[in-house]
Structure formats: C-alpha cells, structure tokens
Write a protein that holds these residues in place. Structure first.
Motif, PDB file in Angstrom:
ATOM      1  N   GLN A   1       0.841  -1.182   0.000  1.00  0.00           N
ATOM      2  CA  GLN A   1       0.000   0.000   0.000  1.00  0.00           C
ATOM      3  C   GLN A   1       0.886   1.246   0.000  1.00  0.00           C
ATOM      4  OE1 GLN A   1      -2.679  -0.330   3.322  1.00  0.00           O
ATOM      5  NE2 GLN A   1      -4.166  -1.492   2.127  1.00  0.00           N
ATOM      6  N   LEU A   2       0.719   2.070  -1.008  1.00  0.00           N
ATOM      7  CA  LEU A   2       1.524   3.275  -1.139  1.00  0.00           C
ATOM      8  C   LEU A   2       0.856   4.436  -0.404  1.00  0.00           C
ATOM      9  CD1 LEU A   2       2.354   3.000  -4.931  1.00  0.00           C
ATOM     10  CD2 LEU A   2       3.777   2.286  -3.004  1.00  0.00           C
TER      11      LEU A   2
ATOM     12  N   GLU B   1      -0.796   7.988   0.266  1.00  0.00           N
ATOM     13  CA  GLU B   1      -1.602   8.896  -0.514  1.00  0.00           C
ATOM     14  C   GLU B   1      -1.349  10.319  -0.041  1.00  0.00           C
ATOM     15  OE1 GLU B   1      -5.664   7.820  -0.294  1.00  0.00           O
ATOM     16  OE2 GLU B   1      -5.457   6.045  -1.559  1.00  0.00           O
TER      17      GLU B   1
ATOM     18  N   ILE C   1      -0.068  13.526   4.017  1.00  0.00           N
ATOM     19  CA  ILE C   1       0.227  12.161   3.580  1.00  0.00           C
ATOM     20  C   ILE C   1      -0.473  11.177   4.505  1.00  0.00           C
ATOM     21  CG2 ILE C   1       2.031  10.453   3.183  1.00  0.00           C
ATOM     22  CD1 ILE C   1       3.919  12.707   2.548  1.00  0.00           C
TER      23      ILE C   1
ATOM     24  N   SER D   1      -1.880   6.835   4.793  1.00  0.00           N
ATOM     25  CA  SER D   1      -1.680   5.501   4.244  1.00  0.00           C
ATOM     26  C   SER D   1      -2.912   5.087   3.468  1.00  0.00           C
ATOM     27  CB  SER D   1      -1.404   4.501   5.372  1.00  0.00           C
ATOM     28  OG  SER D   1      -2.503   4.462   6.259  1.00  0.00           O
TER      29      SER D   1
ATOM     30  N   PRO E   1      -2.949   2.537  -3.665  1.00  0.00           N
ATOM     31  CA  PRO E   1      -2.621   3.447  -4.754  1.00  0.00           C
ATOM     32  C   PRO E   1      -3.882   3.969  -5.429  1.00  0.00           C
ATOM     33  CG  PRO E   1      -1.305   1.452  -4.879  1.00  0.00           C
ATOM     34  CD  PRO E   1      -2.350   1.215  -3.833  1.00  0.00           C
ATOM     35  N   SER E   2      -3.917   5.242  -5.708  1.00  0.00           N
ATOM     36  CA  SER E   2      -5.065   5.864  -6.367  1.00  0.00           C
ATOM     37  C   SER E   2      -4.580   7.087  -7.114  1.00  0.00           C
ATOM     38  CB  SER E   2      -6.131   6.260  -5.333  1.00  0.00           C
ATOM     39  OG  SER E   2      -5.652   7.316  -4.528  1.00  0.00           O
TER      40      SER E   2
ATOM     41  N   SER F   1      -2.370   9.529  -5.180  1.00  0.00           N
ATOM     42  CA  SER F   1      -1.083   9.178  -4.615  1.00  0.00           C
ATOM     43  C   SER F   1       0.004  10.070  -5.190  1.00  0.00           C
ATOM     44  CB  SER F   1      -0.748   7.715  -4.908  1.00  0.00           C
ATOM     45  OG  SER F   1      -0.410   7.556  -6.268  1.00  0.00           O
TER      46      SER F   1
ATOM     47  N   ASP G   1       1.225   8.824  -8.618  1.00  0.00           N
ATOM     48  CA  ASP G   1       0.354   9.175  -9.727  1.00  0.00           C
ATOM     49  C   ASP G   1       0.449  10.661 -10.042  1.00  0.00           C
ATOM     50  OD1 ASP G   1      -0.654   6.641 -10.271  1.00  0.00           O
ATOM     51  OD2 ASP G   1      -2.120   6.801  -8.675  1.00  0.00           O
TER      52      ASP G   1
END
Length: 228
Positions: A6-7, A9, A20, A22, A25-26, A29, A32
């Motif tokens: 999980q990156l 966001e 920031i 947790s 990815p979306s 992020s 992105d």
C-alpha cells in the motif's frame, strides 16, 4: 504470497498543505501525481520574445515628425538598436496576457447567471535591462515617437505605429513548446526611471506597458483579423 504494498496517498488539508496518509494506490497518490509531469515542470524563467519597430511614419520629413521614425529611416533604428534581438534578450520580467470575458447577468427561473458578450484584453508590462548607452530607453522612445508628434500633440496613423509581438515559452532544453502573438501592439507607457547616487551595483531597469488589439496562440486555427 505477500499482499500488494500500500503506497502513501497525498491529500490536501484545509489549509492547502498536502497531508500524507496511508492507503491503496489511487489517483491521489504522490506517484500518480508526479507521473503527470513526464516532461518536467514548466519554469517561469524559460521564455523569449520577438518584436520589431513598426513600419514608421509615411511621407517625407516635416517640422512636426522626427526623422528617425519616418518609414525610410526606422529600419535603421531597428538594426542599430535591436540587431539579433538585442533588446528582446534584455527582458527579464514579462507576463502572459490575461483574457477576460465581459459578461452580463441573465435571469432564468428566478436564478441569475452570467453570459459573455465580449472580451477585454488588458495591457501587459515587460521590464528590461538597459546598457550603458540606454539602448532600451532609446528603442522604445523611437517606437513611441511613431505614435504621436509630441511637439503639436497630433497622432499618426494606426498602421504606422503598431507591430506584432511574439512570446515563446520554452522547456528545459530551450525548445519552444507554446507561443502567442500580440497583434498590433504599441508601447502605451514607459515607466519613470529612477536614478540615485545610492543605487550602486544596480542595473538600470526600464518597464514598458503595451496595449494590443488581441492575442492568439500560435497553434490556433482561427484566422487573423487585422485593423490595418
């Protein structure tokens, strides 16, 4: 099998500062976000200008018109002062022009909304360095002298004192990526230039405000409409 990582966001807080958190990815992020700048980020230091003195005053020299702005002589002024873009390269501050619709309010079903009925083009200001011979002041003084005969306050013809100005925006490699043309521009104002014995180690700045009829991006397919 390990679960997908999980990156973090990036969200915008109430005060406009990125926060920031947790999560998966979306489109919000950081990864992105930066993926949308594959060609780098535009920098306000990457630009160049192109302009030339206008065609000048037609006819022969009279008592009221300066000889330097006569059409037969103004090309010499251009070559003398702006050879190889010598004036344009001294522009250290410039503004991309705004385009603002003029609107009027329309009422429909007891609610109002705005409809455009025209467009306004605001003057823009460029600021230039000047060399020890005051080339920048002399250049725009020549241009303004083609607008008006100052000795008797009579105006010259519009096509004698207007000229197009090209503005190019460049990338980090110096290549042009965007450009606009200010059609039929002229220097409507030269700001006061201050001298002082205390202003040591300071380069003289000359600010010039231009009026113009309208502008178009160079990639526009619209036809050019000139008043001259």
């Amino acid at each position: 099998q390990l679960p997908a990582r999980q990156l973090p966001e990036v969200r915008v807080g109430l005060n406009g500062v990125p926060v920031i958190t947790s999560g998966k990815p979306s489109n919000s992020s950081a990864f992105d976000f930066f993926a949308n700048f594959k060609n780098g980020i535009a920098k306000p230091t990457r630009y160049r200008l192109e302009f030339n003195l206008p065609s000048g005053v037609s006819g022969s020299q009279t008592q009221d018109s300066e000889s330097k702005v006569l059409s037969a002589n103004i090309r010499r002024e251009e070559t003398s002062l702006n050879s190889s873009g010598a004036i344009a390269i001294k522009c250290h501050t410039m503004t991309l022009p705004p385009r603002i619709f003029q609107v009027h309010e329309v009422k429909y079903n007891n609610s109002t909304f705005k409809l455009p009925h025209g467009v306004a083009y605001e003057p823009i200001t460029f600021t230039f360095y000047s060399d020890s011979q005051l080339d920048t002041i002399r250049y725009f003084d020549t241009w303004q002298s083609s607008v008006m005969n100052f000795s008797n306050n009579t105006m010259n013809f519009f096509n004698e004192y207007v000229s197009d100005i090209n503005i190019f925006i460049c990338d980090d490699a110096g290549d042009d990526v965007y450009g606009i043309t200010l059609f039929e521009a002229y220097p409507m104002g030269i700001a006061a230039v201050e001298y002082s014995y205390t202003a040591t180690n300071i380069v003289l700045n000359v600010s010039v405000t231009f009026a113009y009829r309208y502008f178009l991006p160079m990639e526009s397919s619209q036809s050019i409409n000139r008043a001259t």
